[in-house]
Scaffold this motif. Sequence first.
Motif, PDB file in Angstrom:
ATOM      1  N   GLN A  68       0.825  -1.219   0.000  1.00 18.38           N
ATOM      2  CA  GLN A  68       0.000   0.000   0.000  1.00 18.38           C
ATOM      3  C   GLN A  68       0.853   1.260   0.000  1.00 18.38           C
ATOM      4  O   GLN A  68       0.536   2.250  -0.639  1.00 18.38           O
ATOM      5  CB  GLN A  68      -0.916   0.000   1.222  1.00 18.38           C
ATOM      6  CG  GLN A  68      -2.153  -0.865   1.012  1.00 18.38           C
ATOM      7  CD  GLN A  68      -3.052  -0.876   2.237  1.00 18.38           C
ATOM      8  OE1 GLN A  68      -3.049   0.077   3.006  1.00 18.38           O
ATOM      9  NE2 GLN A  68      -3.802  -1.953   2.389  1.00 18.38           N
ATOM     10  N   MET A  69       1.933   1.183   0.763  1.00 14.00           N
ATOM     11  CA  MET A  69       2.811   2.362   0.822  1.00 14.00           C
ATOM     12  C   MET A  69       3.371   2.690  -0.557  1.00 14.00           C
ATOM     13  O   MET A  69       3.483   3.839  -0.940  1.00 14.00           O
ATOM     14  CB  MET A  69       3.953   2.108   1.802  1.00 14.00           C
ATOM     15  CG  MET A  69       3.518   2.081   3.253  1.00 14.00           C
ATOM     16  SD  MET A  69       4.850   1.545   4.339  1.00 14.00           S
ATOM     17  CE  MET A  69       5.920   2.984   4.316  1.00 14.00           C
ATOM     18  N   LEU A  70       3.726   1.637  -1.291  1.00 17.51           N
ATOM     19  CA  LEU A  70       4.297   1.846  -2.624  1.00 17.51           C
ATOM     20  C   LEU A  70       3.268   2.427  -3.584  1.00 17.51           C
ATOM     21  O   LEU A  70       3.611   3.126  -4.525  1.00 17.51           O
ATOM     22  CB  LEU A  70       4.813   0.515  -3.185  1.00 17.51           C
ATOM     23  CG  LEU A  70       6.085  -0.033  -2.538  1.00 17.51           C
ATOM     24  CD1 LEU A  70       6.367  -1.441  -3.056  1.00 17.51           C
ATOM     25  CD2 LEU A  70       7.266   0.883  -2.829  1.00 17.51           C
ATOM     26  N   ALA A  71       2.005   2.108  -3.313  1.00 18.57           N
ATOM     27  CA  ALA A  71       0.962   2.559  -4.226  1.00 18.57           C
ATOM     28  C   ALA A  71       0.674   4.056  -4.080  1.00 18.57           C
ATOM     29  O   ALA A  71       0.099   4.674  -4.971  1.00 18.57           O
ATOM     30  CB  ALA A  71      -0.313   1.765  -3.979  1.00 18.57           C
ATOM     31  N   LYS A  72       1.068   4.642  -2.970  1.00 16.39           N
ATOM     32  CA  LYS A  72       0.801   6.070  -2.775  1.00 16.39           C
ATOM     33  C   LYS A  72       1.481   6.895  -3.867  1.00 16.39           C
ATOM     34  O   LYS A  72       2.617   6.624  -4.239  1.00 16.39           O
ATOM     35  CB  LYS A  72       1.342   6.527  -1.409  1.00 16.39           C
ATOM     36  CG  LYS A  72       0.708   5.822  -0.219  1.00 16.39           C
ATOM     37  CD  LYS A  72      -0.372   6.666   0.404  1.00 16.39           C
ATOM     38  CE  LYS A  72      -0.748   6.220   1.791  1.00 16.39           C
ATOM     39  NZ  LYS A  72      -1.861   5.305   1.905  1.00 16.39           N
ATOM     40  N   ASP A  73       0.764   7.873  -4.302  1.00 17.60           N
ATOM     41  CA  ASP A  73       1.266   8.764  -5.344  1.00 17.60           C
ATOM     42  C   ASP A  73       2.658   9.304  -5.057  1.00 17.60           C
ATOM     43  O   ASP A  73       3.533   9.306  -5.908  1.00 17.60           O
ATOM     44  CB  ASP A  73       0.315   9.960  -5.455  1.00 17.60           C
ATOM     45  CG  ASP A  73      -0.295  10.019  -6.835  1.00 17.60           C
ATOM     46  OD1 ASP A  73      -0.404   8.948  -7.464  1.00 17.60           O
ATOM     47  OD2 ASP A  73      -0.618  11.128  -7.272  1.00 17.60           O
ATOM     48  N   SER A  74       2.807   9.770  -3.828  1.00 20.96           N
ATOM     49  CA  SER A  74       4.066  10.422  -3.458  1.00 20.96           C
ATOM     50  C   SER A  74       5.232   9.458  -3.624  1.00 20.96           C
ATOM     51  O   SER A  74       6.340   9.881  -3.954  1.00 20.96           O
ATOM     52  CB  SER A  74       3.998  10.920  -2.018  1.00 20.96           C
ATOM     53  OG  SER A  74       3.657   9.862  -1.145  1.00 20.96           O
ATOM     54  N   VAL A  75       4.989   8.180  -3.400  1.00 21.45           N
ATOM     55  CA  VAL A  75       6.060   7.197  -3.526  1.00 21.45           C
ATOM     56  C   VAL A  75       6.195   6.693  -4.962  1.00 21.45           C
ATOM     57  O   VAL A  75       7.285   6.671  -5.522  1.00 21.45           O
ATOM     58  CB  VAL A  75       5.823   6.000  -2.573  1.00 21.45           C
ATOM     59  CG1 VAL A  75       6.873   4.929  -2.783  1.00 21.45           C
ATOM     60  CG2 VAL A  75       5.837   6.478  -1.123  1.00 21.45           C
ATOM     61  N   SER A  76       5.060   6.320  -5.557  1.00 18.42           N
ATOM     62  CA  SER A  76       5.144   5.713  -6.881  1.00 18.42           C
ATOM     63  C   SER A  76       5.728   6.671  -7.912  1.00 18.42           C
ATOM     64  O   SER A  76       6.495   6.276  -8.778  1.00 18.42           O
ATOM     65  CB  SER A  76       3.776   5.198  -7.323  1.00 18.42           C
ATOM     66  OG  SER A  76       2.917   6.282  -7.562  1.00 18.42           O
ATOM     67  N   SER A  77       5.378   7.941  -7.799  1.00 22.28           N
ATOM     68  CA  SER A  77       5.936   8.883  -8.770  1.00 22.28           C
ATOM     69  C   SER A  77       7.444   9.021  -8.585  1.00 22.28           C
ATOM     70  O   SER A  77       8.183   9.220  -9.536  1.00 22.28           O
ATOM     71  CB  SER A  77       5.251  10.240  -8.666  1.00 22.28           C
ATOM     72  OG  SER A  77       5.529  10.824  -7.424  1.00 22.28           O
ATOM     73  N   ARG A  78       7.860   8.873  -7.338  1.00 20.21           N
ATOM     74  CA  ARG A  78       9.299   8.960  -7.091  1.00 20.21           C
ATOM     75  C   ARG A  78      10.035   7.724  -7.577  1.00 20.21           C
ATOM     76  O   ARG A  78      11.191   7.794  -8.011  1.00 20.21           O
ATOM     77  CB  ARG A  78       9.538   9.159  -5.601  1.00 20.21           C
ATOM     78  CG  ARG A  78       9.413  10.615  -5.204  1.00 20.21           C
ATOM     79  CD  ARG A  78      10.665  11.365  -5.578  1.00 20.21           C
ATOM     80  NE  ARG A  78      11.756  10.911  -4.761  1.00 20.21           N
ATOM     81  CZ  ARG A  78      11.980  11.364  -3.538  1.00 20.21           C
ATOM     82  NH1 ARG A  78      11.251  12.322  -3.045  1.00 20.21           N
ATOM     83  NH2 ARG A  78      12.957  10.897  -2.823  1.00 20.21           N
ATOM     84  N   LEU A  79       9.357   6.599  -7.496  1.00 23.64           N
ATOM     85  CA  LEU A  79       9.989   5.371  -7.990  1.00 23.64           C
ATOM     86  C   LEU A  79      10.264   5.492  -9.479  1.00 23.64           C
ATOM     87  O   LEU A  79      11.242   4.969  -9.995  1.00 23.64           O
ATOM     88  CB  LEU A  79       9.095   4.165  -7.702  1.00 23.64           C
ATOM     89  CG  LEU A  79       9.000   3.770  -6.229  1.00 23.64           C
ATOM     90  CD1 LEU A  79       8.027   2.616  -6.033  1.00 23.64           C
ATOM     91  CD2 LEU A  79      10.369   3.397  -5.670  1.00 23.64           C
ATOM     92  N   GLU A  80       9.382   6.222 -10.150  1.00 27.88           N
ATOM     93  CA  GLU A  80       9.580   6.399 -11.588  1.00 27.88           C
ATOM     94  C   GLU A  80      10.632   7.457 -11.892  1.00 27.88           C
ATOM     95  O   GLU A  80      11.276   7.418 -12.920  1.00 27.88           O
ATOM     96  CB  GLU A  80       8.258   6.794 -12.251  1.00 27.88           C
ATOM     97  CG  GLU A  80       7.321   5.602 -12.434  1.00 27.88           C
ATOM     98  CD  GLU A  80       5.883   6.033 -12.599  1.00 27.88           C
ATOM     99  OE1 GLU A  80       5.650   7.164 -13.080  1.00 27.88           O
ATOM    100  OE2 GLU A  80       4.994   5.244 -12.234  1.00 27.88           O
ATOM    101  N   SER A  81      10.763   8.412 -11.007  1.00 30.86           N
ATOM    102  CA  SER A  81      11.632   9.551 -11.337  1.00 30.86           C
ATOM    103  C   SER A  81      12.976   9.491 -10.642  1.00 30.86           C
ATOM    104  O   SER A  81      13.581  10.518 -10.379  1.00 30.86           O
ATOM    105  CB  SER A  81      10.928  10.857 -10.995  1.00 30.86           C
ATOM    106  OG  SER A  81      10.894  11.017  -9.588  1.00 30.86           O
ATOM    107  N   GLY A  82      13.445   8.329 -10.323  1.00 31.25           N
ATOM    108  CA  GLY A  82      14.811   8.290  -9.819  1.00 31.25           C
ATOM    109  C   GLY A  82      14.975   7.727  -8.424  1.00 31.25           C
ATOM    110  O   GLY A  82      16.069   7.687  -7.888  1.00 31.25           O
ATOM    111  N   GLY A  83      13.866   7.286  -7.822  1.00 33.26           N
ATOM    112  CA  GLY A  83      14.034   6.589  -6.562  1.00 33.26           C
ATOM    113  C   GLY A  83      13.728   7.408  -5.325  1.00 33.26           C
ATOM    114  O   GLY A  83      13.495   8.617  -5.399  1.00 33.26           O
TER     115      GLY A  83
END
Length: 424
Positions: A149-164
């Motif tokens: 669920q934590m990974l699904a949050k916007d704030s996290v998922s967008s960061r996973l795409e943009s460099g971690g």
Amino acid sequence: MTSQLLADLEWRGLIAQTTDREELTKDLNSKPLKFYIGFDPTAPSLHVGNLVVILVMRRFQLAGHLPIALVGGATGLVGDPSGRNEERTLNDESVVEQWVGNIRSQLERFLDFNSGKSAAVMANNLDWTKPVSALEFLRDIGKHFSVNQMLAKDSVSSRLESGGISYTEFSYQVLQAFDYLELYRRDNCRLQLGGSDQWGNIVAGLDLIRKVESRSAHAFTIPLMAKSDGSKFGKTAGGSVWLDSEMTSPYAFFQFWINTDDADVEKYLKVFSFKDRSEIERLIETVKVNPGAREAQRELAREITSLVHGADQCAKVEAASLALFGQGDLSALDEKTLAAALAQLPKVSINKGEAFPTWVDLLAATGVVDSKSAARRIVKENGAYLNNEKITGEDFAPTKADLIHGRFLVLRKGKRDLASVELI
RNA sequence: GGCGGGUUGCCCGAGCGGCCAAUGGGAGGGGACUGUAAAUCCCCCGGCUCUGCCUUCGAAGGUUCAAAUCCUUCACCCGCCA
């Protein structure tokens, strides 16, 4: 009164998302509700963007609810990934601590902390976060969070795409959820407000409360302020518009509001003004009928500047604004009025008996431009004025004869950037 | 751990030994028009003791008459493989 709160907020465009609206309405109507908003110390001062949320808080208090102003002494040390595509640089603890203090004292201006039972209270999440050990935190709080669920949050998922994202910032939502749980437990706080980018963090708190306490609580988010031309609200050439008078002078603050686009003034009035609806509607009408008069902008500037810097200070800067923009002939202003107006501007002094520096040197010295090259450029581009008269020639220097009332020079860059020089 | 790619002015992004303070876009600034608005058009946009000089192209060294461009080491980022 209370029953109208949500309707009023709706009309003002201040509701982005809420949890079950019916439930929330019922709770808000039945009794004074404790609610909180968190402010992380990410800068030495709050800025006009924060003001949106602060004023919603004030509206809730005026409607009879009980605000808890939370300063993020702990979360500020970690860094919220929301709305950022890059990892934050960690700030020193001592710096954050100082910022916490600044933010506290600024918040005190907007809420009532003194009227007995209905007074707002201040809290700092460092108070309950610091004593908890890492092991306790992982076992008691962390266990309730699903990484999925934590990974699904916007704030996290967008960061996973943009460099971690670092583990530190990844944990942010857990910390904020812990805050909500803590305030729920100790104060029966059952509503958290925040900007719309905070939805994920707030909901993380709701989930935690549900899991640990088997109780539900509310979330309420406020739309992020957007300007009609797509640029970011609250920024000017000089950067953010701060509430701290040392960082943004009250004069510059007033000018910021005065210069509001016609296209935005309706929105700003609804969001920032505490005038009643009919008065706001009247002002909106003036924008349509006679935009050149800019009455709405003036009222807006007046109200917000008074609120932030006090009515006295506001009166001074408004007088300065009127005096300096009202007419071409500055020498027609009496000395006292002029002196008061100029006191609001960036200024530089020159000593009696010394040779007058050039206009370029003077302007650079006021800090209105970053370099002498920039000042020279202004002259070259025909944007240089002395006492409202255009000057030409890079080596132009004022003389004694230019002094107004024997003391002052008014420098202008372009249409509206002013600075003063005083002979001492 | 192995292999490859990257790090350029406020931001994005060209340049790939001299013609480079460095193309282009955005942001920003000035002017015209206005209303201390928006849109539009034109101009500017590293610094200075300004026909010249100084400092910039991740950091430090090196090659060369000459480097953002080549070499070496270091740091960080991004891919692919393990």
